[in-house]
Scaffold this active site. Structure first.
Site, short mmCIF file in Angstrom:
data_model
loop_
_atom_site.label_atom_id
_atom_site.label_comp_id
_atom_site.label_asym_id
_atom_site.label_seq_id
_atom_site.Cartn_x
_atom_site.Cartn_y
_atom_site.Cartn_z
N LYS A 76 0.86 -1.18 0.00
CA LYS A 76 0.00 0.00 0.00
C LYS A 76 0.90 1.24 0.00
O LYS A 76 1.94 1.25 0.68
CB LYS A 76 -0.89 -0.03 1.25
CG LYS A 76 -1.92 1.10 1.32
CD LYS A 76 -2.82 0.96 2.56
CE LYS A 76 -3.88 2.05 2.62
NZ LYS A 76 -4.77 1.89 3.80
N SER A 151 -9.74 2.02 2.89
CA SER A 151 -8.82 2.76 2.05
C SER A 151 -7.79 1.90 1.32
O SER A 151 -7.18 2.35 0.36
CB SER A 151 -8.07 3.79 2.88
OG SER A 151 -7.23 3.15 3.82
N SER A 175 -10.04 -0.29 7.09
CA SER A 175 -9.42 -0.11 5.78
C SER A 175 -8.74 -1.33 5.19
O SER A 175 -8.36 -1.33 4.03
CB SER A 175 -8.41 1.04 5.82
OG SER A 175 -9.09 2.28 5.75
#
Lengths: 487, 478
Positions: A76, A151, A175
């Site tokens: 990420k 997210s 997330s």
């Protein structure tokens, strides 16, 4: 579309039937082919990935390979990775090349893993649909018109579409778990303090926690093994005895007590999600588990509490992005204050600004006690609810998200609606507990449903065991998207 | 109208740790700009603070030294504001729960002792430096100082004059150096004061509106700034105006204070507990361990000197002006009798201090070691040297000519204590000075002193004065 698990790749590498360079090249090809339609990756650097893969192969040739050596993964873009663009999904950091590795990146590099690239995400991890990214929305591989969740939407979509076997994510209010649920993969948020936050760009420090995303519980366990560990650079990192998270995977579930909070069947829960979750729980009963009714009376407060505390911390955490030392600086300004204002006005997107404003407001003189202090007190109550529930059960189960993946743009105009999509996950962060999501079915439109498993503090090995056992008798996790992916 | 001055001080003492309070970067002064600022200090994305235990230990030491309460549980908070030399956009400080609560400091002004109460002392990080003059039309930022550990020591408004404020600052300065928590280097900014000054009609119990004078980095500036500010405030009030709460700066060039900002422009710092740092717990065991390492404090040392060597309070005070000076005395007077101790004190407070002052040196740079000084004192005490000769020997030692015994031998400075030799010289003098002898015998005591003087002159000061006295008396009595 097919995919391979980390476990099977590791077996192939160990047997010598393929090399890390070959596997890496294979994934880079898939990224090349599909990223245009999915937009999972913000950065890829094939030459660097292949060089890392070649090193892994050499390491294996020297007989120094570990269980993860040569396995590619995606990070990420919230994790600082040396010499990689590290944007956190924001224009503010669209020019930031990190001079150092996050603890997670460093640990996985040390294990010999190969970085395929940096994945798309909601800006500064603020969002539940990956629509707030400066680098554009991520498309759900099950239906390109739908969001992948957020997210960690880029990591989730990349794993779901087979562009990476596993990925790292972070979870502040859901997330990791919510995008895992919406893309039909597995994701685990460990107990707060288990994985070092050093080098992970902060959203809300007291809630942020990194974790693995993968196709199977066994893969989660393998990746988690390499991510955890005490780190003196993070004062909230916990010193714990070594745990092999794969160690309990095969234990039978007889006698497992599953707590079902009645609050998890709230208004807004899609019937098909409820049915899939109920079916999974019925399967657990067949595996020997018993059901216990528990209650989390303050769960309804978790969203409002979260949207006081997380923005409060974020408003302060994001103050460092001022255009002075790195990151975006406005091209023109008349004085210092003007430079701050323009740089931040230009560098941050609407959702980030909204949360900075909320956070600044709740910390302001005269409002602090009414909002921040009260929210802290309620946070303790929410945590106590879980403690009371775990006196009666071993794990808590319920839906990860009230709905399956929603359409792009469907909720982006209504922040409150968007915030409610995290209603089942946020309490876990507030309590600092471990939580995970695994696939447990599909709705009528073929969209995956996630089952949330919440464990007691430091009970990740047991949760992984619980997830793994379901995956021995079901195949939800083996399904791969085909219909939605243009190639 | 008569006015009463009310002063409280906030002092920033830089703690003498090798590395910064939340990072491993060096705190050494004087490096090239931004060469001592690591990823944490420049607040890169993703970095986290880790508390330096050395800073905590020093804060505990200070708390014990002033008799304050060392909090078993204190909390780091974020003080949020934007400024280019504040990389994170917040300063990590302690707000609601500081590490030290209360305590007090006794100051001496003239002959009067006065106790100043302390409100608190808390740990915090320093900001970087904005360089406004070095670049044309631009401001440079040097982050070397960012993250330097500070102990902010806050007094109650207990001081009633600039002299008391200076005495407080000096006493505090000496204490933090004594307990080795701060090097006290004011030029480098290691010890700086903010003075909160207000005035009120004499007899009033209500505090006047205060103005805060920022960043005073010398005792002289502290004195001048307060003097000016007090006169300014009295002038305003006597002219019928009122004082607005404000922060002011002192300009050493003009000797005036000028307004920086008023209360209206005051920031809302939005303090909240820093979620990156755990609450700071100080266990009773840790407290006891630090207490066990504490040196005797100046007041305690003073009493020991008075009790052990019978020193005057004044001398004892002088010798405990710094820990280094007290240690010098300890080395000089090691194992000594009261008499030797007293002599050592006299020499240190007298000739040695004078020489150090003249050369602009401190005690650690003394050209005469404690052992050398003791060697000199021993020769005075065994009457090898007269006081006058001893001063000559001291001066020679200061110039590096060796130990007392070496210098005595080299210069032939031995005091004549041989009574036969002295009797011979005295006989010569008596023979040569019949008038003085006659005067003495007719009752003029002055004539006796003149005869002693003659003997001393004849021996070039090397005669033992007591012996000269005795022999002269006995000869004249015949």
């Amino acid at each position: 579309m097919t995919y391979q698990t980390l476990q099977s790749l590791a077996q192939n590498l160990a047997k010598g039937t393929c090399s890390s360079v070959e596997i890496t090249q294979d994934y880079l090809n898939k990224i090349n082919e599909l990223n245009l339609s999915l937009n999972c990756f913000i950065s890829v650097d094939p030459a660097r990935s292949l060089a890392q893969a070649a090193q892994a192969d050499q390491r294996r040739a020297r007989g120094e390979a570990g269980p993860l050596t040569g396995i590619p993964l995606a990070h990420k873009d919230i994790f600082c990775a040396k010499d990689w663009l590290t944007t956190c999904g924001s224009k503010m950091l669209s020019n930031f090349v990190s001079p150092y590795d996050a603890h997670v990146v460093e640990s996985l590099n040390a294990a010999g893993m190969v970085t395929l690239g940096k994945t798309n995400m909601d800006e500064f991890a603020m969002g539940s649909s990956n629509e707030t990214s400066f680098f554009g929305v991520v498309h759900n591989p099950w239906d390109l018109n739908r969001v992948p969740g957020g997210s960690s939407g880029g990591s989730a979509a990349a794993v779901a579409a087979g562009l990476a076997p596993v990925a790292t994510g972070t979870d502040t209010g859901g997330s990791i778990r919510q995008p895992a649920a919406l893309t039909g993969i597995c994701g685990l948020k460990p107990t707060y303090g288990t994985v070092s936050r050093y080098g992970m760009i902060a959203f809300a420090s007291s809630l942020d926690q990194a974790g693995p995303m993968a196709h199977t519980a066994a893969d989660l366990a393998l990746l988690l093994n390499a991510m955890v560990g005490f780190d003196g650079r993070d004062s909230t990192s916990l010193e714990r005895p070594y745990t092999d998270y794969t160690g309990q995977l095969t234990q039978p579930l007889k006698g497992l007590r599953i707590g079902l909070p009645k609050e998890f069947l709230a208004a807004g829960l899609a019937p098909e999600v409820e049915q899939a979750v109920a079916a999974a729980i019925a399967q657990y009963q067949q595996l020997g588990a018993t059901i216990v009714d528990v209650t989390l009376p303050n769960m309804g407060l978790s969203v409002p509490v979260y949207y006081v505390l997380a923005p409060a911390e974020a408003s302060s955490n994001l103050s460092r992005y001022d255009g002075v030392r790195y990151g975006h600086r406005a091209a023109e300004y008349v004085d210092l204050m003007d430079m701050y204002k323009r740089s931040r006005a230009e560098g941050f997107g609407a959702e980030v600004k909204r949360r900075i404003l909320i956070g600044t407001y709740v910390l302001s003189h005269g409002y602090y006690d009414a909002y921040y202090i009260r929210a802290q007190k309620l946070r303790r109550l929410i945590a106590q609810d879980f403690v009371a529930a775990f006196a009666l059960c071993d794990v808590i189960m319920g839906p990860t998200s009230p709905t399956t993946a929603f359409k792009l743009g469907e909720k982006s105009a209504d922040p409150l609606q968007m915030y409610l999509s995290d209603i089942y996950t946020i309490g876990v962060n507030l309590a600092g507990l471990p939580g995970m999501s695994i696939p447990c079915g599909f709705d009528g439109q073929g969209l995956p449903v996630g089952l949330q498993i919440i464990g007691n503090y430091f009970d990740e090995a047991r949760m992984l065991n619980v997830a793994h056992q379901l995956q021995q008798v079901s195949d939800w996790h083996l399904r791969a998207p085909t219909a939605g992916v243009r190639s | 109208m008569k006015w009463e001055v009310v002063i409280g001080l906030e002092t920033h003492a830089q703690l003498s740790t090798v590395s910064k309070i939340f990072s491993g970067a060096s705190t050494a002064f004087g490096a090239a700009a931004n060469c001592q600022a690591c990823a944490v200090d420049i607040a890169l994305p993703g970095v986290l603070p880790v508390l330096n235990t050395g800073a905590v230990e020093r804060a505990i030491r200070f708390g014990l030294a002033v008799g304050g309460e060392v909090s078993p549980y204190s909390v780091f908070a974020r003080k949020n504001y934007f400024y280019p030399d504040l990389p994170k956009g917040y300063q990590i400080s302690q707000f609601e729960l500081p590490i030290v609560v209360g305590g007090n400091l006794t100051i001496t002004v003239g002959e009067q002792d006065k106790t100043i109460r302390l409100t608190r002392a808390h740990l915090e990080e320093d900001a970087g430096k904005s360089l406004h003059e070095e670049f044309r039309d631009r401001t440079g930022i040097d982050l070397n100082r960012a993250g330097t550990p500070l102990l902010e020591i806050v007094s109650e408004p207990d001081m009633r004059s600039a002299a008391e404020a200076v005495a407080y600052a000096r006493t505090l300065h000496s204490l933090v150096r004594w307990i080795d928590v701060c090097d006290g280097n004011m030029q480098e900014g290691s010890f700086r004061c903010d003075a909160n000054v207000s005035v009120r009609p004499m007899g009033s119990t209500v505090l006047g509106t205060r103005r805060e004078i920022k960043n005073l980095n010398s005792f002289r500036f502290l004195q001048q700034a307060i003097d000016y500010e007090v006169q300014w405030q009295i002038g305003e009030l006597e002219d019928g105006r009122s004082i607005q709460q404000a922060t002011v700066l002192f300009d050493p060039a003009s000797g005036e204070t000028r307004m920086m900002r008023t209360k209206e422009d005051a920031h809302d710092y939005r303090y909240f507990p820093d979620p990156d740092l755990l609450p700071l717990a100080v266990s009773p065991e840790r407290l006891a361990a630090v207490r066990a390492q504490m040196p005797l404090l100046p007041t305690e040392r003073r009493q020991v000197l008075v009790d052990t060597y019978g020193l005057t309070v004044y001398d004892a005070d002088q010798l405990t002006a710094s820990r280094e000076l007290a240690e010098y005395f300890d080395r000089a007077a090691a194992g000594a009798t009261e008499q030797v101790g007293k002599l050592c004190a006299n020499w240190i407070c007298g000739a040695l201090s004078a020489s150090l002052n003249e050369a602009g040196l401190d005690i650690t740079q003394s050209r005469v070691s404690a052992q050398q000084l003791r060697g000199l004192v021993d020769r005075v005490l065994d009457q090898t040297l007269s006081n006058k000769m001893a001063k000559l020997v001291f001066d020679a030692m200061w110039l590096g000519e060796g130990d007392a015994d070496q210098i005595i031998a080299a210069k032939g400075l031995k005091q004549i204590s041989d009574s036969g030799e002295l009797a011979r010289v005295i006989d010569e003098i008596l023979a040569a000075q019949p008038q003085l002898v006659a005067d003495f015998k007719s009752g003029k005591e002055k004539a006796f002193n003149a005869l002693v003087g003659q003997v001393m002159r004849a021996t070039r000061g090397s005669a033992n004065p007591q012996q000269v006295n005795d022999i002269l008396r006995s000869k004249l009595a015949v």
